[in-house]
Design an enzyme around this catalytic site. Sequence first.
Site, mmCIF file in Angstrom:
data_model
loop_
_atom_site.group_PDB
_atom_site.id
_atom_site.type_symbol
_atom_site.label_atom_id
_atom_site.label_comp_id
_atom_site.label_asym_id
_atom_site.label_seq_id
_atom_site.Cartn_x
_atom_site.Cartn_y
_atom_site.Cartn_z
ATOM 1 N N GLU A 195 0.793 -1.160 -0.010
ATOM 2 C CA GLU A 195 0.012 0.089 0.206
ATOM 3 C C GLU A 195 0.700 1.449 -0.034
ATOM 4 O O GLU A 195 0.491 2.329 0.464
ATOM 5 C CB GLU A 195 -0.967 0.117 1.176
ATOM 6 C CG GLU A 195 -2.033 -0.958 1.226
ATOM 7 C CD GLU A 195 -1.351 -2.361 1.812
ATOM 8 O OE1 GLU A 195 -1.433 -3.497 1.439
ATOM 9 O OE2 GLU A 195 -0.656 -2.233 2.875
ATOM 10 N N GLU A 208 -3.802 -11.647 -2.778
ATOM 11 C CA GLU A 208 -4.463 -11.590 -1.715
ATOM 12 C C GLU A 208 -5.885 -11.321 -2.114
ATOM 13 O O GLU A 208 -6.897 -11.753 -1.297
ATOM 14 C CB GLU A 208 -3.999 -10.430 -0.527
ATOM 15 C CG GLU A 208 -4.069 -8.935 -1.090
ATOM 16 C CD GLU A 208 -3.845 -7.953 -0.492
ATOM 17 O OE1 GLU A 208 -3.162 -8.248 0.763
ATOM 18 O OE2 GLU A 208 -3.871 -6.699 -0.666
HETATM 19 C C1 NOJ Z 1 -2.334 -5.616 3.169
HETATM 20 C C2 NOJ Z 1 -1.238 -6.327 2.473
HETATM 21 O O1 NOJ Z 1 -1.009 -6.150 1.194
HETATM 22 C C3 NOJ Z 1 -1.172 -7.769 2.945
HETATM 23 O O2 NOJ Z 1 -0.209 -8.531 2.517
HETATM 24 C C4 NOJ Z 1 -1.018 -7.817 4.368
HETATM 25 O O3 NOJ Z 1 -1.401 -9.274 4.999
HETATM 26 C C5 NOJ Z 1 -2.113 -6.987 5.203
HETATM 27 N N1 NOJ Z 1 -2.452 -5.648 4.746
HETATM 28 C C6 NOJ Z 1 -2.185 -6.941 6.808
HETATM 29 O O4 NOJ Z 1 -0.830 -6.055 6.986
HETATM 30 CA CA CA Z 2 -2.465 -4.550 -0.265
#
Ligand code: NOJ
Ligand code: CA
Length: 687
Positions: free
Chosen positions: A455, A479
Amino acid sequence: MKFFVLTFVFCAWFTHATTISVTSPDKRIVFSLTDENTLAQYTIDYKKERLVRHSKLGFTFEKAYPWYRDFEVTEVSRKSIDQTWEQPWGAKRFVRDHHNELVVRFTNTQQKDIQFDVRVRVFNDGVGFRYEYNGTDALNITRELTEFWFADSHKANAYWIPGQMRERYEYLYRSTPMQQVEGVVHTPFTVVYENGTHVAVHEAALLDFAGMSLEKAQLGRFNANLAPRSDGLAVVKQGAWTSPWRTYTIGDSAPDLANSYLTLNLNEPNALGDDLSWIEPGKYIGIWWCMHIDVCTWGSGEKHGATTERSLAYMDFAAKYGFDGVLIEGWNEGWDGDWIANSELFDFTQPYPDFDIKKVAQYGLDKGVRLIGHHETSGGITNYETQWNNAFPYYEALGVRQIKTGYVAHGQNLKRKDEKGIMRYEFTDSQHVVNHMTRNIQKAAKHKISINKHEAVKQTGLHRTYPNWIATESARGQEYNAGWSTPNPPEHEPMLIFTRMLAGPMDYTPGIFDFDFVRTGGGTEEDGLHKYRRPHSTLAKQLAQYVVFYSPIQMAADIPENYLEKPEAFQFILDVPTDWEDSIVLQGDVADFAVTARKEKQHRQFSGKDWYLAGVTDENERTVTVSLDFLDKGQRYEAQIYRDAKETDWGENPYAIVIENKTVLATDALTIRMAESGGFAVRFKAL
Ligand code: NOJ
Ligand code: CA
């Protein structure tokens, strides 16, 4: 290295318009600057045709005279560079920087002390230009006036995501006629003309500035749009400054865009000194996917993921299979409750009581595996920064060499306390946050730690200057296939390769081996939704991601037991390196497919002799024939091929895979069929 400088000074009697051009070394690209109608403007021609129409340059400022009307060219200098530099890690070890440079000074016709320079570098694969201010004034930028006015916009298609929106850069790319692009769009902004010309607009070396998006002004015409700060200004400057480079990568095919090193070439060389041995490319696993598929949790409680026991087991698994690191998320206080809303609660030195971090880190080190740290800030910039003096030494003492950071916060909601202690709310790509990202990298380097930012602000090639900026997410990663969202569509991989990934390495987290998880809220066997809310991919395509996606760190993202279920396919993940001597994107079309070959770099267990090849396709089945002429001449290889089977179907039968070996030479070709949303991966083991 070739190098020469020519300087001309124009005289005051100069009244008619001045137009000055600089070409690429191969003369195919011509970039011209002009002061026609007293406006600073540029054009770009490609292969003797206009590509970018007269596009304005300039800025407006809060209290200073705008760089807009009444400017004339007063000074010009030129230089040519042809040099090759070595990357500490990368898709390619040696990068050639071959360009012609032009610097033009624009001076206000009324007030001669108002001046700015435009520095242009033209390479065979594109153009970069930036603004340079050498004065002493405090200039608060309110708008950047740079235009990007594409010629023949009715003949082009564009690939884009919206900018400055709620989900940052995590949107599905849209493919539309260029004239139907809407609103503010992020860069890299990829454009494909009917005649085959491919262009990507982006920026390089985003330092102490606001990230730039493009805002549609009229058909084919875009304005630079700088992410605003919370005080409404775009960029605040005191004294001399340079803007990031505004770039056009230009070529005749999608692979031309992906094979370009223009963004890196426009960044400054390594600033971290000669000893970079602490920066470690490699493969990792993590206590991670289990949270995403809701088998365990980041927060404390019965399902807590980051327990000592699970962590030790992951360390064992990593050691046994040769992984370099284990990422452990949800290890520290702050995750309980709505963690996205509770950024101020994150504590970066306080592990949960059921996680013995010292024991876990040491256990790993004894087996040659490093703990990979995790700093989720949920956008709490100040809360994070004020803990750095403790948080970095804390991880450093545990032998941690890499930290994944996270900034999960929506839209203009990153929290920064100003000098008076008042909370301000910022965009991810506003000047304050851009500067935070740079400080974070610099601070981490002092502790010999590399950063993998999620992010984060988009990549602009700064990993050349700061090679400990080891990867970035900043796009929709794997994800999204975990069941908590709409999954990435089959075209996502060949889309990312020719859009987001033009900017730099992405931590996509490949390698999901089990698609049949049933996640709470992700659908059930009964409603059939779980079949939709999972990777829209075949198993072979998951393997292909390790090669077609470039990153010096690659995760084996699934939970360990799922790899043990499919040991033959797992072998490819165990074999594939993450650091390369050379890379060539051989075939591809934006959002349709891509085929890439890479040669491993000689390091650690890797001999430097093997090559890898992989391909991915969108929702269409596709057969590709690949000439193996990239292989070393005369060398025999065992081609270990992992490909979709006849019966492979990403919806009904995603796991079917054919694994076969063939002996090949550089004079051979391989013809391989990819199923719908399928792919293939090949290791060429030198015999
Ligand atoms: C978003 C991230 O892209 C992901 O990889 C992570 O597990 C979560 N945030 C929690 O930090
Ligand atoms: Ca992310």
